[in-house]
Design an enzyme around this catalytic site. Structure first.
Site, PDB file in Angstrom:
ATOM      1  N   HIS A  25      -2.107   2.733  -2.709  1.00 17.71           N
ATOM      2  CA  HIS A  25      -3.047   2.843  -1.210  1.00 17.71           C
ATOM      3  C   HIS A  25      -3.681   1.381  -1.695  1.00 17.71           C
ATOM      4  CE1 HIS A  25      -1.408   6.217   0.493  1.00 17.71           C
ATOM      5  NE2 HIS A  25      -0.490   6.133  -0.618  1.00 17.71           N
ATOM      6  N   GLU A  48      -6.338   0.746  -0.348  1.00 17.19           N
ATOM      7  CA  GLU A  48      -7.498   1.290  -0.313  1.00 17.19           C
ATOM      8  C   GLU A  48      -8.376   1.618  -1.746  1.00 17.19           C
ATOM      9  OE1 GLU A  48      -6.754   3.369   3.611  1.00 17.19           O
ATOM     10  OE2 GLU A  48      -5.982   3.235   2.106  1.00 17.19           O
ATOM     11  N   CYS A  85      -5.617   8.334   4.284  1.00 16.81           N
ATOM     12  CA  CYS A  85      -5.000   9.364   3.929  1.00 16.81           C
ATOM     13  C   CYS A  85      -6.077  10.320   3.387  1.00 16.81           C
ATOM     14  CB  CYS A  85      -4.101   8.961   3.435  1.00 16.81           C
ATOM     15  SG  CYS A  85      -3.574   8.808   2.010  1.00 16.81           S
ATOM     16  N   CYS A 103      -6.561   9.149  -0.216  1.00 17.92           N
ATOM     17  CA  CYS A 103      -8.154   7.537  -0.089  1.00 17.92           C
ATOM     18  C   CYS A 103      -8.937   7.739   0.022  1.00 17.92           C
ATOM     19  CB  CYS A 103      -7.309   6.238   0.684  1.00 17.92           C
ATOM     20  SG  CYS A 103      -5.535   5.591   0.401  1.00 17.92           S
TER      21      CYS A 103
END
Length: 158
Positions: free
Chosen positions: A55, A57, A85, A88
């Protein structure tokens, strides 16, 4: 909102668009800033790397940590194109920045079929009742390594 915050958020959003348009992954971007300078950049690379943890991040945290030579990002600010999320958010908390700014909400993400609500709900479900079965086994053996860690003289605490 300061001009500086806008500048860094624009860069996170630009990375989200660039990564999406180059088919690296979903429309998510992130920058990590320390003392007014970007020290880490990331965009979603899940589908291009076959890595469900890639992801924006997490990619940005890995980049920032490599650039500063440390596993914590004290006094840093995370600018991300979408509310993090659960995975993250956990990674961000482990990195210990001082602040997070996000553009889109988790509801905005759900509206384009990136819905993490089921994970948020699963966190509060007892282990034995979660949708992916989980069962503790071999605790005694596992705890032996924890005890060795506890007694290790040259460990790096984090």
């Amino acid at each position: 909102m300061s001009v500086e915050h806008q500048k860094f958020m624009k860069e996170a959003i630009r990375l989200s668009k660039e990564g999406m348009e180059s088919n690296q992954g979903g429309p998510f971007g992130c920058v990590i800033v320390k003392d007014g300078h970007i020290i880490g950049r990331g965009n979603n690379k899940v589908s291009s790397t076959n890595d469900p943890t890639a992801h924006a991040e997490v990619v940005a945290i890995r980049d920032a940590c490599a650039n500063v030579g440390h596993f914590q990002l004290d006094d840093c600010i995370v600018y991300t194109s979408c509310e993090p999320c659960p995975m993250c958010l956990g990674a961000i908390y482990w990195a210990r920045p001082k602040q997070i700014f996000f553009a889109c909400s988790r509801e905005d993400a759900a509206n384009i079929n990136f819905d993490d609500d089921f994970i948020y709900k699963e966190i509060n479900v007892p282990v034995g009742e979660r949708s992916i079965p989980s069962e503790q086994i071999m605790q005694t053996e596992g705890v032996q390594v924890f005890k060795a860690w506890q007694n290790k003289q040259d460990k790096t605490l984090y």
